[in-house]
Design an enzyme around this catalytic site. Structure first.
Site, mmCIF file in Angstrom:
data_model
loop_
_atom_site.group_PDB
_atom_site.id
_atom_site.type_symbol
_atom_site.label_atom_id
_atom_site.label_comp_id
_atom_site.label_asym_id
_atom_site.label_seq_id
_atom_site.Cartn_x
_atom_site.Cartn_y
_atom_site.Cartn_z
ATOM 1 N N LEU A 1 23.869 53.190 -21.427
ATOM 2 C CA LEU A 1 24.204 54.076 -20.924
ATOM 3 C C LEU A 1 26.097 54.395 -21.486
ATOM 4 C CD1 LEU A 1 21.775 55.335 -17.878
ATOM 5 C CD2 LEU A 1 21.386 55.980 -20.742
ATOM 6 N N GLY B 1 18.073 51.891 -15.841
ATOM 7 C CA GLY B 1 18.809 51.491 -15.774
ATOM 8 C C GLY B 1 20.286 51.636 -15.631
ATOM 9 N N HIS C 1 20.724 42.783 -17.775
ATOM 10 C CA HIS C 1 21.170 43.731 -18.122
ATOM 11 C C HIS C 1 22.640 44.297 -17.042
ATOM 12 C CE1 HIS C 1 22.776 46.648 -21.235
ATOM 13 N NE2 HIS C 1 23.258 47.117 -19.932
#
Ligand code: NI
Length: 179
Positions: free
Chosen positions: A100, A46, A141
């Site tokens: 990330l 994502g 998220h």
């Protein structure tokens, strides 16, 4: 297509509330394509606009099918614009999350197990989605990123500061040593 630079914590651009996309035009389509390429290259499941320096309410996900090995599954990215959660289950579920923008850091976050989502796809068409499992976690998220919220904001300040310190230490180690 292009691989974009992923912003890492504690960058203030990750704390900004993103603005709605006015129109899914050519620029937005290009951005979504670039975000998919960036997510796949990372690799991640994502990526939200603010993580690539675009304070817009859009995100991409590519969640592997559950119960099957991740390897060998063809890419199946979804592009989500102006998402809105219209229903969330009372049932909550913990999940070990990563991000990330906080590379190699993980913590357990508790969220609703299922959600219903309204959004625009990459053609600007209104869609609805009932998400469960990893997909429900991933969408929530990524939607947090649109509010300037990171997964570490859901855990204790003690754990959060530990993770942010570890991240800074790892970054220092990566910097080239002057000869
Ligand atoms: Ni994230």
């Amino acid at each position: 297509m292009a691989i974009l630079n992923i912003i890492e914590a504690p960058d203030p651009r990750l704390k900004v509330k993103a603005k709605p996309v006015k129109q899914v035009d050519a620029r937005i389509k290009q951005l979504l394509d670039d975000m998919v390429e960036t997510m796949h290259a990372a690799p991640g499941i994502g990526l939200a606009g603010p993580q690539v320096g675009e304070a817009l309410r859009l995100l991409v996900i590519d969640v592997p099918k559950e119960g099957l090995p991740r390897e060998g599954q063809p890419p199946n990215p979804m592009k989500i614009v102006n998402p809105e959660i219209v229903w969330a289950s009372d049932e909550l579920k913990p999940w070990e999350e990563g991000c990330l923008s906080l590379p190699e850091q993980y913590a357990e976050v508790v969220r609703p197990a299922e959600i219903k989502l309204r959004y625009l796809d990459e053609t600007g068409t209104k869609r609805e989605l009932h998400a469960t499992g990893v997909m429900a976690v991933c969408i929530q998220h990524e939607m947090d990123h649109l509010e300037g919220v990171l997964f570490v904001d859901h855990i204790s300040a003690l754990r959060r500061n530990m993770i942010l310190r570890k991240l800074q230490k790892a970054r220092k180690l990566k910097q080239p040593v002057p000869a």
